[in-house]
Design a protein around this motif. Structure first.
Motif, short mmCIF file in Angstrom:
data_model
loop_
_atom_site.label_atom_id
_atom_site.label_comp_id
_atom_site.label_asym_id
_atom_site.label_seq_id
_atom_site.Cartn_x
_atom_site.Cartn_y
_atom_site.Cartn_z
N ILE A 1 30.94 -26.11 -3.80
CA ILE A 1 30.09 -26.13 -2.61
C ILE A 1 28.65 -25.81 -3.02
O ILE A 1 28.41 -24.84 -3.75
CB ILE A 1 30.58 -25.06 -1.59
N GLY B 1 37.31 -17.81 -1.46
CA GLY B 1 36.44 -18.09 -2.61
C GLY B 1 35.25 -17.16 -2.62
O GLY B 1 35.33 -16.02 -2.18
N GLY B 2 34.12 -17.66 -3.12
CA GLY B 2 32.91 -16.84 -3.19
C GLY B 2 31.88 -17.51 -4.05
O GLY B 2 31.97 -18.72 -4.29
N SER C 1 28.67 -22.07 -4.38
CA SER C 1 29.92 -21.33 -4.23
C SER C 1 31.11 -22.22 -4.55
O SER C 1 30.97 -23.42 -4.76
CB SER C 1 30.06 -20.80 -2.80
N GLY C 2 32.28 -21.59 -4.55
CA GLY C 2 33.50 -22.34 -4.80
C GLY C 2 34.68 -21.67 -4.13
O GLY C 2 34.59 -20.51 -3.70
N ALA C 3 35.77 -22.41 -4.01
CA ALA C 3 37.00 -21.83 -3.44
C ALA C 3 38.18 -22.63 -3.95
O ALA C 3 38.02 -23.78 -4.39
CB ALA C 3 36.94 -21.87 -1.91
N HIS D 1 26.15 -12.23 -10.12
CA HIS D 1 26.61 -12.66 -8.79
C HIS D 1 26.42 -11.52 -7.78
O HIS D 1 26.47 -10.36 -8.17
CB HIS D 1 28.10 -12.98 -8.81
N ARG E 1 39.34 -12.99 -10.24
CA ARG E 1 38.90 -14.08 -11.11
C ARG E 1 38.67 -13.65 -12.56
O ARG E 1 38.16 -14.43 -13.35
CB ARG E 1 37.64 -14.75 -10.53
#
Ligand code: AMP
Length: 318
Positions: free
Chosen positions: A267, A283-284, A290-292, A106, A88
């Protein structure tokens, strides 16, 4: 040596410094990136400092991103802010650089820095840059202070989320005392939006599906977003607004992005940790945010089912 002093020592050594942040730039990543760039350039006007990554049109008031196509990175320093994973990092590859520093809040995913400064109890990376400033007894200009304030406000959602701490308030109070920024006027930059987005938010609220286990989700197709006249990133900016709803523990927005050929999942949770499951879908993120990026709507359905199962397990234990 204090980690912030160590980081400053490395910054002094390098004439070329590239500052990168994560794809899908948000206020914290941009605030940390541009404040850091401006601070270094002000202290060392002869250095070449670049802030890389794809620009985010919504947040262009943070500054213009630079390109590094023509520069030699072999002898350069890379500082990566707000990004735990290699995949990312936007616009720079750590292996091209002589020295790499990571500054992030993070939970750890990849280790790629010669110095890795991670505080996953900090509310934002902008807070860490502010800590860096004060640890090295530096001053901030008004503009730098505004960037960091916006970064902290962005990631904490106006001091609402977990990890907003007494330290956050102490640092921000000092920033306000020393720079006298007009902080209330800054909210306009961050939160002003067109009426179509408010109507779109109304659509989301009216059409959410909420499972009996407390998972709320909505699928937002490209067609729908075009009908409302909003872009594929719009829903992501509204996700936090569902934080305090009786029936909802986990909530997921799924937005189709045809340009990038993916479905973006935002999320959030006020119950179980959501980042581990997000990472199983490629994702993570943080434990409650979180997100993906998913390839198909079938994957989206699998993700919803997985979070519903997570809620079933969570309810058994709580
Ligand atoms: P968002 O829902 O985009 O605001 O993201 C919430 C958190 O999840 C942020 O901390 C992001 O860094 C992280 N995140 C979002 N998307 C991804 C992804 N595709 N892979 C890993 N982490 C992500």
């Amino acid at each position: 040596m204090n980690i912030y002093k160590q980081i400053f020592k490395e910054i002094k050594k390098y004439n070329t410094i590239v500052i990168a942040r994560h794809i899908g730039a948000d206020p914290d990543a941009l605030g940390a990136q541009f404040a850091f760039k401006n601070i270094i350039l002000r202290l060392f006007p002869d250095k070449k400092v670049y802030a890389v990554g794809n620009p985010a049109s919504r947040f262009k008031f943070f500054g213009n991103n630079d390109r590094i196509d023509d520069i030699c990175t072999n002898n350069a320093l890379l500082v990566v802010v707000d990004t735990p994973d290699l995949k990312r990092i936007d616009g720079a590859n750590p292996s091209d650089f002589e020295y790499v520093i990571k500054i992030d809040h993070h939970p750890v995913i990849d280790t790629f820095g010669n110095i890795e400064y991670i505080d996953d109890n900090a509310c934002s990376t902008s807070q860490l840059i502010l800590e860096f400033v004060y640890a090295n007894k530096l001053q901030l200009t008004k503009e730098e202070a505004e960037l960091l304030f916006l970064g902290i406000v962005g990631d904490t959602d106006r001091f609402l989320h977990d990890y907003t701490s007494s330290k956050t308030f102490e640092l921000v109070a000092r920033l306000l005392n020393e720079t006298d920024i007009n902080f209330t006027s800054l909210y306009k930059k961050l939160y002003h939006r067109p009426l179509v987005e408010v109507k779109f938010e109304g659509y989301i609220y009216s059409n959410l599906t909420v499972t009996e286990n407390g998972v709320a989700y909505i699928k937002l197709t490209d067609k729908l977003m075009k009908e409302y006249g909003v872009d594929s990133a719009a829903a992501g900016n509204m996700i936090n607004d569902l934080k305090f709803v009786d029936e909802i523990v986990i909530w997921i927005f799924l937005s189709e992005d045809v340009k990038s050929n993916l479905i973006r999942a935002n999320i959030r949770s006020v119950g179980p940790y959501v980042n581990e499951l997000a990472s199983r879908f490629g994702g993570g993120g943080h434990i409650f945010a979180s997100g993906a990026r998913l390839k198909t709507w079938e994957d989206a359905d699998k993700l919803i089912e997985a979070y519903d199962n997570l809620m079933i397990e969570y309810k058994k234990l709580n």
